[in-house]
Design an enzyme around this catalytic site. Structure first.
Site, PDB file in Angstrom:
ATOM      1  N   ARG A   3      10.819   3.817  -7.978  1.00 47.58           N
ATOM      2  CA  ARG A   3      10.810   2.446  -6.545  1.00 47.58           C
ATOM      3  C   ARG A   3       9.216   2.136  -6.132  1.00 47.58           C
ATOM      4  O   ARG A   3       9.019   1.703  -6.417  1.00 47.58           O
ATOM      5  CB  ARG A   3      12.040   2.966  -5.234  1.00 47.58           C
ATOM      6  CG  ARG A   3      12.351   2.641  -4.472  1.00 47.58           C
ATOM      7  CD  ARG A   3      10.960   1.422  -3.166  1.00 47.58           C
ATOM      8  NE  ARG A   3      10.529   3.253  -2.725  1.00 47.58           N
ATOM      9  CZ  ARG A   3       9.699   2.877  -2.018  1.00 47.58           C
ATOM     10  NH1 ARG A   3       8.954   1.817  -1.234  1.00 47.58           N
ATOM     11  NH2 ARG A   3       9.399   4.315  -1.516  1.00 47.58           N
ATOM     12  N   ASP A   4       8.962   3.645  -6.001  1.00 44.96           N
ATOM     13  CA  ASP A   4       7.373   2.783  -5.030  1.00 44.96           C
ATOM     14  C   ASP A   4       6.725   2.969  -6.391  1.00 44.96           C
ATOM     15  O   ASP A   4       5.616   2.272  -6.051  1.00 44.96           O
ATOM     16  CB  ASP A   4       7.522   4.229  -4.287  1.00 44.96           C
ATOM     17  CG  ASP A   4       5.996   4.398  -3.430  1.00 44.96           C
ATOM     18  OD1 ASP A   4       5.752   2.982  -2.922  1.00 44.96           O
ATOM     19  OD2 ASP A   4       5.863   4.486  -2.220  1.00 44.96           O
TER      20      ASP A   4
ATOM     21  N   HIS B  13       5.060  12.173   2.628  1.00 47.52           N
ATOM     22  CA  HIS B  13       4.998  11.187   1.702  1.00 47.52           C
ATOM     23  C   HIS B  13       3.772  10.299   1.724  1.00 47.52           C
ATOM     24  O   HIS B  13       3.027   9.651   2.669  1.00 47.52           O
ATOM     25  CB  HIS B  13       6.198   9.837   1.459  1.00 47.52           C
ATOM     26  CG  HIS B  13       6.293   8.363   1.447  1.00 47.52           C
ATOM     27  ND1 HIS B  13       6.799   8.587  -0.062  1.00 47.52           N
ATOM     28  CD2 HIS B  13       4.593   7.855   0.844  1.00 47.52           C
ATOM     29  CE1 HIS B  13       6.990   6.920  -0.749  1.00 47.52           C
ATOM     30  NE2 HIS B  13       5.803   6.902   0.014  1.00 47.52           N
TER      31      HIS B  13
ATOM     32  N   HIS C 129       0.825   8.596  -0.202  1.00 44.99           N
ATOM     33  CA  HIS C 129      -0.400   8.649  -0.957  1.00 44.99           C
ATOM     34  C   HIS C 129      -1.891   8.503  -1.228  1.00 44.99           C
ATOM     35  O   HIS C 129      -2.405   9.402   0.148  1.00 44.99           O
ATOM     36  CB  HIS C 129       0.152   6.368  -0.921  1.00 44.99           C
ATOM     37  CG  HIS C 129       0.978   6.325  -0.623  1.00 44.99           C
ATOM     38  ND1 HIS C 129       0.846   5.226  -1.740  1.00 44.99           N
ATOM     39  CD2 HIS C 129       2.327   6.024  -0.161  1.00 44.99           C
ATOM     40  CE1 HIS C 129       2.278   4.671  -1.763  1.00 44.99           C
ATOM     41  NE2 HIS C 129       2.907   5.328  -1.018  1.00 44.99           N
TER      42      HIS C 129
ATOM     43  N   CYS D 176       1.786  -0.348  -2.276  1.00 49.68           N
ATOM     44  CA  CYS D 176       2.592  -1.110  -1.175  1.00 49.68           C
ATOM     45  C   CYS D 176       2.160  -2.239  -1.484  1.00 49.68           C
ATOM     46  O   CYS D 176       1.179  -2.437  -1.020  1.00 49.68           O
ATOM     47  CB  CYS D 176       3.262  -0.013   0.012  1.00 49.68           C
ATOM     48  SG  CYS D 176       3.724  -0.913   1.383  1.00 49.68           S
TER      49      CYS D 176
ATOM     50  N   ASN E 259       1.567   6.783  -5.087  1.00 47.80           N
ATOM     51  CA  ASN E 259       1.837   8.034  -4.288  1.00 47.80           C
ATOM     52  C   ASN E 259       0.979   9.523  -5.070  1.00 47.80           C
ATOM     53  O   ASN E 259       0.537   9.202  -6.175  1.00 47.80           O
ATOM     54  CB  ASN E 259       3.263   8.436  -4.174  1.00 47.80           C
ATOM     55  CG  ASN E 259       4.145   7.489  -4.076  1.00 47.80           C
ATOM     56  OD1 ASN E 259       4.808   6.105  -4.446  1.00 47.80           O
ATOM     57  ND2 ASN E 259       4.640   7.450  -2.714  1.00 47.80           N
TER      58      ASN E 259
END
Ligand code: HMG
Ligand code: MG
Length: 335
Positions: free
Chosen positions: A14-15, A243, A245, A276, A285
Site C-alpha cells: 500500500r504505502d 510509522h 518514513h 506519500c 518507509n
C-alpha cells in the site's frame, strides 16, 4: 528488550506502491503480497479504497481483496490484511466485496495454520481477517491536501466509518499523519495536537493508532517529546504504533526511542518502498529488513524471516526499477 515481541506491520503493497508513477500490473502486486505472506508477517497493508483520480495506483484494490478472499494459496491463514479507507464510500465498497464473496471480516487473525490444514482449506471461506485504517492529519494544510477537508471534518468523517466497521466486525486502525513534521507547515508540529487527535481516534473506537512521521523530519529529541506528550495525555503505549518514513535516515534512531517508551508495533515497507503522493520529496518507509535487523540485534522477537524479506526487497525493487533502499537486506544477501 530481551524476549520482547514486536509486531511489524508490512505496508509495502500500500504505502510502498501508492506513489509509483507507472501502473504496476495486478499480478505483480499479488505476487508481492503472496511472497510477503510467506515471511511470517501477521499484519499486511494490501491496498486503499480511494478514488482512482486521487491515487491511481490503488485502483486495483477491489480485485486484490477479491483474490485474497478466494485464493487460499495467495493468502495463508493467520494474516490480517489491512485496507485504507478515506470515507464511508471506501468502506461500503469493501463491505460489498466481502459480502459478494460470502466472507466475514472477523477480528484478530487466527494462529498460523499447519502446512497440512493449509492444503485442505475450502476455497471460499473467510481465510483471513480484513481490517481497515482510517486517517487524519496533525496539521490543517496536510489535512486539506491529503483528504480535501479540515482536521475536524476528517474526524467527523471517521464516525460513520467506525459504525459500519463495528457492524461488520472489522478491526479499525487509525493514522495520524505529519506527527513529526509537515511538508507545508514545517517540522514543528504541535505534539499536543497529535495527542488530541490520537485520543479522539481511540475514543471513537480505533483498536490502535499509528502515529506517522510522513516526511521523515522526526528526530530523536522530538520523537521523545511527542511520546512523552502522548503519555501525559493518558494514551497507553499498547494502543500505539509508530510509522516512520526514512527520508532523513532517522527512522531507526526514532524506532529505538519508541521502544524505550514501550511501543511494540512498528510499520515498515520491504525494500524501503514508498512515499506519500501528498508529501513531495518524502521517501519510503523505513525498510522492513533494516527494522528486523535492528529489532533482532536488540533481542526483540519479530517472527519474521530476514533472508526471505531481503529476497523480496531485491525482487520487488528490480521489478519497479528502483534502488533497494534496505542496507541490512543488501548486506544479508551479499554474505
Ligand atoms: P473528494 O474529491 O473531496 O471526494 O476527495 P468526493 O466525496 O467529493 O468525491 C469525488 C469523486 O470521487 C466522486 O465521483 C465520488 O463518487 C468518488 P464523481 O462524482 O466525481 O464521479 N469517490 C470515491 N471513489 C472511490 N472510492 C472512494 C470514493 N470516495 C469518493 N472511497 C477523498 C476526498 C477523501 C476521497 C480524497 O481526498 C482521498 O481519497 N484522499 C486520500 C488520498 C490518499 O490516499 N493519500 C495517501 C494515503 S494516506 C498516507 O499515505 C499516509 C500514511 O501512510 C501515514 C503517513 O505516512 O502519514 C497512512
Ligand atoms: Mg506513510
Amino acid at each position: 528488550h530481551a524476549a520482547d515481541h514486536v509486531r511489524i506491520v508490512e505496508v509495502g503493497p500500500r504505502d510502498g506502491l501508492q506513489n509509483e508513477k507507472s501502473t504496476i500490473p495486478l499480478d505483480t502486486k499479488l505476487e508481492l503480497i503472496r511472497r510477503l505472506a510467506q515471511t511470517g508477517v501477521t499484519h499486511l497493508e494490501a491496498g486503499s479504497f480511494v478514488p482512482a483520480k486521487w491515487v491511481p495506483q490503488m485502483a486495483s484494490t477491489t480485485e486484490i481483496l477479491e483474490k485474497l478472499l478466494t485464493s487460499p494459496p495467495l493468502a495463508p491463514q493467520g494474516i490480517a490484511y489491512n485496507y485504507l479507507v478515506p470515507n464511508i464510500k471506501g468502506l461500503q465498497t469493501m463491505v460489498k466485496t466481502l459480502q459478494a464473496k460470502g466472507a466475514q471480516a472477523s477480528g484478530y487473525p487466527t494462529p498460523p495454520a499447519s502446512p497440512a490444514s493449509e492444503t485442505s482449506q475450502a476455497s471460499a471461506s473467510p481465510i483471513n481477517s480484513s481490517e481497515i485504517s482510517l486517517f487524519a492529519a496533525a496539521t490543517e494544510t496536510f489535512s486539506q491536501k491529503n483528504t480535501n477537508c479540515s482536521i475536524a471534518e476528517s474526524l467527523e468523517r471517521c464516525k460513520p466509518i467506525m459504525d459500519l466497521a463495528k457492524q461488520n466486525d472489522i478491526r479499525v486502525r487509525g493514522y495520524v499523519s505529519v506527527a513529526l513534521g509537515c511538508p507545508y507547515e514545517g517540522p514543528d508540529v504541535d505534539p499536543h495536537k497529535v495527542a488530541e487527535i490520537t485520543a479522539t481516534l481511540l475514543e471513537m473506537g480505533c483498536d490502535e493508532v499509528s502515529v506517522a512521521d510522513t516526511t521523515g523530519m522526526g528526530t530523536a529529541p522530538r520523537t521523545q517529546k511527542l511520546l512523552q506528550t502522548l503519555k501525559e495525555a493518558g494514551i497507553l503505549e499498547e494502543d500505539l504504533a509508530l510509522h516512520f518514513h526514512d527520508t532523513y535516515g532517522m527512522a531507526l534512531v526514532n524506532t529505538v526511542v519508541g521502544l524505550e517508551h514501550g511501543v511494540r508495533i512498528f510499520d515498515s515497507s520491504v525494500g524501503g518502498l514508498g512515499g506519500c503522493p501528498y508529501s513531495k520529496g518524502a521517501t519510503g518507509n523505513v525498510a522492513t529488513e533494516d527494522l528486523i535487523h535492528l529489532l533482532h540485534s536488540l533481542g526483540c522477537e519479530t517472527g519474521l524471516d530476514m533472508v526471505k524479506m531481503a529476497e523480496i526487497g531485491e525482487w520487488i525493487t528490480k521489478e519497479l526499477n528502483r534502488p533497494d533502499d534496505s542496507r541490512a537486506g543488501k548486506a544479508t544477501l551479499a554474505r
